[in-house]
Design a protein around this motif. Structure first.
Motif, mmCIF file in Angstrom:
data_model
loop_
_atom_site.group_PDB
_atom_site.id
_atom_site.type_symbol
_atom_site.label_atom_id
_atom_site.label_comp_id
_atom_site.label_asym_id
_atom_site.label_seq_id
_atom_site.Cartn_x
_atom_site.Cartn_y
_atom_site.Cartn_z
ATOM 1 N N PRO A 157 -7.592 -5.782 28.279
ATOM 2 C CA PRO A 157 -6.662 -5.053 29.143
ATOM 3 C C PRO A 157 -5.495 -5.927 29.602
ATOM 4 N N ALA A 158 -4.352 -5.291 29.739
ATOM 5 C CA ALA A 158 -3.140 -5.987 30.193
ATOM 6 C C ALA A 158 -2.369 -5.060 31.118
ATOM 7 N N GLU A 159 -1.470 -5.665 31.882
ATOM 8 C CA GLU A 159 -0.657 -4.931 32.853
ATOM 9 C C GLU A 159 0.806 -5.273 32.610
ATOM 10 N N ARG A 160 1.663 -4.243 32.624
ATOM 11 C CA ARG A 160 3.100 -4.471 32.489
ATOM 12 C C ARG A 160 3.803 -3.986 33.757
ATOM 13 N N ARG A 161 4.473 -4.911 34.417
ATOM 14 C CA ARG A 161 5.245 -4.592 35.611
ATOM 15 C C ARG A 161 6.714 -4.561 35.236
ATOM 16 N N THR A 162 7.356 -3.424 35.459
ATOM 17 C CA THR A 162 8.754 -3.230 35.090
ATOM 18 C C THR A 162 9.606 -3.172 36.347
ATOM 19 N N THR A 163 10.703 -3.907 36.321
ATOM 20 C CA THR A 163 11.651 -3.953 37.434
ATOM 21 C C THR A 163 13.037 -3.603 36.929
ATOM 22 N N ILE A 164 13.744 -2.721 37.657
ATOM 23 C CA ILE A 164 15.166 -2.506 37.371
ATOM 24 C C ILE A 164 15.916 -3.698 37.942
ATOM 25 N N GLU A 165 16.368 -4.571 37.058
ATOM 26 C CA GLU A 165 16.955 -5.828 37.506
ATOM 27 C C GLU A 165 18.436 -5.683 37.852
ATOM 28 N N THR A 166 19.200 -4.977 37.014
ATOM 29 C CA THR A 166 20.620 -4.765 37.314
ATOM 30 C C THR A 166 21.056 -3.401 36.801
ATOM 31 N N ILE A 167 22.065 -2.841 37.471
ATOM 32 C CA ILE A 167 22.767 -1.642 37.019
ATOM 33 C C ILE A 167 24.254 -1.898 37.227
ATOM 34 N N ALA A 168 25.027 -1.776 36.156
ATOM 35 C CA ALA A 168 26.474 -2.018 36.242
ATOM 36 C C ALA A 168 27.201 -0.874 35.555
ATOM 37 N N GLU A 169 28.195 -0.316 36.233
ATOM 38 C CA GLU A 169 29.001 0.767 35.684
ATOM 39 C C GLU A 169 30.402 0.245 35.405
ATOM 40 N N LYS A 170 30.879 0.481 34.164
ATOM 41 C CA LYS A 170 32.170 -0.043 33.740
ATOM 42 C C LYS A 170 32.893 0.999 32.902
ATOM 43 N N THR A 171 34.125 0.686 32.523
ATOM 44 C CA THR A 171 34.898 1.535 31.624
ATOM 45 C C THR A 171 35.272 0.720 30.402
ATOM 46 N N GLY A 172 34.904 1.233 29.219
ATOM 47 C CA GLY A 172 35.215 0.550 27.975
ATOM 48 C C GLY A 172 36.237 1.324 27.169
ATOM 49 N N ARG A 173 36.411 0.932 25.901
ATOM 50 C CA ARG A 173 37.391 1.586 25.034
ATOM 51 C C ARG A 173 37.044 3.044 24.785
ATOM 52 N N THR A 174 35.746 3.373 24.835
ATOM 53 C CA THR A 174 35.311 4.736 24.548
ATOM 54 C C THR A 174 35.049 5.544 25.811
ATOM 55 N N GLY A 175 35.361 4.984 26.987
ATOM 56 C CA GLY A 175 35.145 5.719 28.230
ATOM 57 C C GLY A 175 34.153 5.021 29.128
ATOM 58 N N PRO A 176 33.606 5.737 30.119
ATOM 59 C CA PRO A 176 32.681 5.100 31.067
ATOM 60 C C PRO A 176 31.378 4.676 30.406
ATOM 61 N N LEU A 177 30.857 3.567 30.877
ATOM 62 C CA LEU A 177 29.602 3.004 30.383
ATOM 63 C C LEU A 177 28.740 2.588 31.566
ATOM 64 N N ALA A 178 27.441 2.630 31.379
ATOM 65 C CA ALA A 178 26.518 2.101 32.378
ATOM 66 C C ALA A 178 25.541 1.166 31.675
ATOM 67 N N PHE A 179 25.373 -0.021 32.226
ATOM 68 C CA PHE A 179 24.471 -1.030 31.663
ATOM 69 C C PHE A 179 23.282 -1.202 32.602
ATOM 70 N N VAL A 180 22.094 -1.018 32.061
ATOM 71 C CA VAL A 180 20.864 -1.141 32.842
ATOM 72 C C VAL A 180 19.996 -2.227 32.204
ATOM 73 N N THR A 181 19.575 -3.200 32.996
ATOM 74 C CA THR A 181 18.674 -4.241 32.517
ATOM 75 C C THR A 181 17.320 -4.075 33.195
ATOM 76 N N LEU A 182 16.286 -3.907 32.364
ATOM 77 C CA LEU A 182 14.909 -3.838 32.847
ATOM 78 C C LEU A 182 14.209 -5.146 32.525
ATOM 79 N N ARG A 183 13.366 -5.591 33.442
ATOM 80 C CA ARG A 183 12.528 -6.765 33.181
ATOM 81 C C ARG A 183 11.079 -6.308 33.121
ATOM 82 N N HIS A 184 10.410 -6.660 32.024
ATOM 83 C CA HIS A 184 8.997 -6.341 31.844
ATOM 84 C C HIS A 184 8.201 -7.646 31.874
ATOM 85 N N ASP A 185 7.288 -7.769 32.791
ATOM 86 C CA ASP A 185 6.374 -8.911 32.847
ATOM 87 C C ASP A 185 4.985 -8.419 32.467
ATOM 88 N N ILE A 186 4.418 -8.992 31.416
ATOM 89 C CA ILE A 186 3.126 -8.547 30.904
ATOM 90 C C ILE A 186 2.081 -9.616 31.204
#
Length: 268
Positions: free
Chosen positions: A96-125
């Motif tokens: 058995p194992a356990e995975r703990r997931t954390t929303i580490e960052t959320i960043a909203e930006k505008t790129g060449r194709t329009g609005p973008l959102a970048f989400v980084t998740l951290r998984h510790d197993i």
């Protein structure tokens, strides 16, 4: 800082050896599949820790509906843009194992194709009270494509590979990988949706599947302490790709020479 930053959730899994054996067979790997107590190859944890939600809690693309764990940022298209992993101890099948997931960052930006959102998740197993794998998963959310807008030119793949391997991706392979990873994203198995809604030329090969193959190529030189990868262009199921390595740098090239994924391996 977005209010969802720092939000966590934990999933547990028995790491059934049969699922690792199914991935081993799906990838056509040589030799025996991992049995109970055996160390899992790197990234095989992708077939575990399913987030099984009922249909009413899924979005149009087959993924968990935004607003479940990841907040709804008003952008419907989801892509796994890359990630990085640190391997500190092997995960073992059947324990058995356990995975703990954390929303580490959320960043909203505008790129060449329009609005973008970048989400980084951290998984510790964690297994047996020990941290075995830390993984950062980088997701990008964007608007639906504008059919009239030109597609950005992908970068060219590097030259001078020391090792190459041609590989194809059938719809059967993509379906089996989706099933094993419990990935409901329709771009990988619903050709009409991938083409008509998300604007792809066909079924899209999973970014994690490409990363998995590169990790296995890197591990041929010895165990890994870390691995980082970044997707740069989609690969379609009708295309033959080239997996390439030069020392600890690896990449996936499309048949036209475009770079689809780049990666760096850190030996143990």
């Amino acid at each position: 800082m977005h209010p969802a930053t720092g939000q966590t959730r934990t999933l547990t899994d028995p790491l059934d050896p049969a699922r690792a054996a199914a991935l081993h067979a799906t990838l056509g790997l040589p030799g025996p599949a991992p049995a109970a107590g055996d160390p899992l190859p790197p990234f095989f944890h992708q077939v575990y820790f399913w987030d099984a939600l009922p249909p009413a809690r899924l979005g149009r693309d087959g993924h968990p509906k935004l607003g479940e764990f990841i907040p709804d940022l008003g952008l419907p298209r989801r892509m796994w843009a890359g990630g990085r992993l640190t391997f500190t101890a092997p995960l073992r099948a059947g324990q058995p194992a356990e995975r703990r997931t954390t929303i580490e960052t959320i960043a909203e930006k505008t790129g060449r194709t329009g609005p973008l959102a970048f989400v980084t998740l951290r998984h510790d197993i964690v297994q047996g009270g020990r941290l075995c794998v830390s993984e950062h998963q980088n997701l990008v959310y964007r608007q639906d494509p504008d059919p009239a807008a030109p597609s950005p030119a992908p970068p060219p793949a590097p030259e001078g590979a020391e090792q190459t391997h041609a590989v194809g991706f059938s719809p059967t392979l993509l379906f089996r990988y989706s099933a094993l990873t419990f990935n409901g994203h329709r771009i990988h198995y619903d050709r009409d949706y991938a083409r008509d809604v998300e604007g792809y030329a066909g079924l899209v090969v999973h970014g994690p599947l490409l990363a998995q193959l590169l990790m296995l190529m890197a591990e041929e030189r010895g165990p890994l302490a870390g691995f980082a990868f970044r997707a740069t262009a989609p690969l379609i199921d009708t295309e033959t790709a080239t997996l390439a390595r030069r020392e600890n740098r690896l990449w996936v090239a499309g048949p036209d020479g475009r770079l689809c994924m780049e990666a760096d391996a850190t030996p143990a």
